[in-house]
Design a protein around this motif. Sequence first.
Motif, mmCIF file in Angstrom:
data_model
loop_
_atom_site.group_PDB
_atom_site.id
_atom_site.type_symbol
_atom_site.label_atom_id
_atom_site.label_comp_id
_atom_site.label_asym_id
_atom_site.label_seq_id
_atom_site.Cartn_x
_atom_site.Cartn_y
_atom_site.Cartn_z
ATOM 1 N N GLY A 184 0.820 -1.202 0.000
ATOM 2 C CA GLY A 184 0.000 0.000 0.000
ATOM 3 C C GLY A 184 0.855 1.253 0.000
ATOM 4 N N HIS A 185 0.666 2.085 1.022
ATOM 5 C CA HIS A 185 1.308 3.396 1.078
ATOM 6 C C HIS A 185 2.832 3.327 0.972
ATOM 7 N N GLY A 186 3.458 2.381 1.681
ATOM 8 C CA GLY A 186 4.911 2.282 1.628
ATOM 9 C C GLY A 186 5.420 1.993 0.235
ATOM 10 N N LEU A 187 4.747 1.114 -0.479
ATOM 11 C CA LEU A 187 5.131 0.743 -1.841
ATOM 12 C C LEU A 187 4.994 1.928 -2.787
ATOM 13 N N TRP A 188 3.864 2.619 -2.725
ATOM 14 C CA TRP A 188 3.618 3.720 -3.665
ATOM 15 C C TRP A 188 4.584 4.877 -3.443
ATOM 16 N N HIS A 222 -3.344 3.821 -6.267
ATOM 17 C CA HIS A 222 -3.979 4.106 -4.978
ATOM 18 C C HIS A 222 -5.502 4.136 -5.140
ATOM 19 N N ALA A 223 -5.977 4.827 -6.182
ATOM 20 C CA ALA A 223 -7.411 4.935 -6.412
ATOM 21 C C ALA A 223 -8.032 3.573 -6.712
ATOM 22 N N LEU A 224 -7.368 2.782 -7.539
ATOM 23 C CA LEU A 224 -7.882 1.444 -7.853
ATOM 24 C C LEU A 224 -7.935 0.572 -6.606
ATOM 25 N N TRP A 225 -6.913 0.685 -5.772
ATOM 26 C CA TRP A 225 -6.875 -0.092 -4.530
ATOM 27 C C TRP A 225 -8.052 0.258 -3.629
#
Length: 312
Positions: A184-188, A222-225
């Motif tokens: 999630g956030h860490g990857l992006w 992020h939006a797709l997730w």
Amino acid sequence: MTTVGTPRRVQRRAWLRIFTSGLLLWVLTVAVTFVTGNPNLVPTLVLLGSFLVPVTFVAWAFERRDTGEINAELILNTFITGGVLGVLAASLLEQYLLHPSPGLFFGVGLIEEGVKLVALAWLTRRLHVKSVRDGMILGASVGFGFAAFESAGYAFTALFTEHGLSLMQLVETELLRGLLSPVGHGLWTAILGGVLFSPSTREHFLLSGRLFVAYLGVSLLHALWDSMHQIAMILTLLWTGTAWQYNLLARGYLPQPTETQVRLMTFLDWAGLIVVAVVGVGWLLFEWYRAPRSRPPTAAWRISTGNWATPT
């Protein structure tokens, strides 16, 4: 007889020790909280469950830093300060800029990835050598900090239900978010950090078209997730919807799905999340392995900057 390489190997196991000890403490806290029903243990449960996986991955990434520019103080600063600033800025911007609309989730992605990118750039602006791989590690630190504080909020909110306090729902929320947080956030933000710090070993950031494209790309992931459950629901209705369900929708009611539809919707939801995660991890690996390794700073550079950190 101890070999020269032993300390390095021991150091590289730090993330594993953090995870195992933290997991043991979390399980112990869950058990004691359920047995005693002591509400004073809830903050401990929330913090342990929300920070365990993010802190573990930051420790794992720290062991793979590219230059001596990254130290524990900088990692801690990006994780805590970057995470808190990101959550606060995102909350304010989403409150005043976003409204229910088809583009809501993309707006969330743009805002949250934007504030994390700004926080990363601000906190690392004084680095003399900006290695791509270090940028990815520092970006991951900001992203995981954001994820940890955000997860703590979700876990605390999950505690309160219409039937009273629910420790089980809190634990389920922490387990789910802990399992999903690595993609999630860490990857992006790690992807954005690598692009922000490229090309390698320069002193100032380069605001380029490639950075803008990467920003839009991670915002889309992020939006797709975030919207995958809604996407799965729409696809399920399009593929298996019946006349009476469409009639209810036309009248403004949400129809009850059948068991078959629930199974299909769950499958599509998880399949979509896996696809988004694979794309993100693939992008990260591509950026990581295409980045050149930084050369150790010269003695002249160390004298001019006063930086005597040992490269790893």
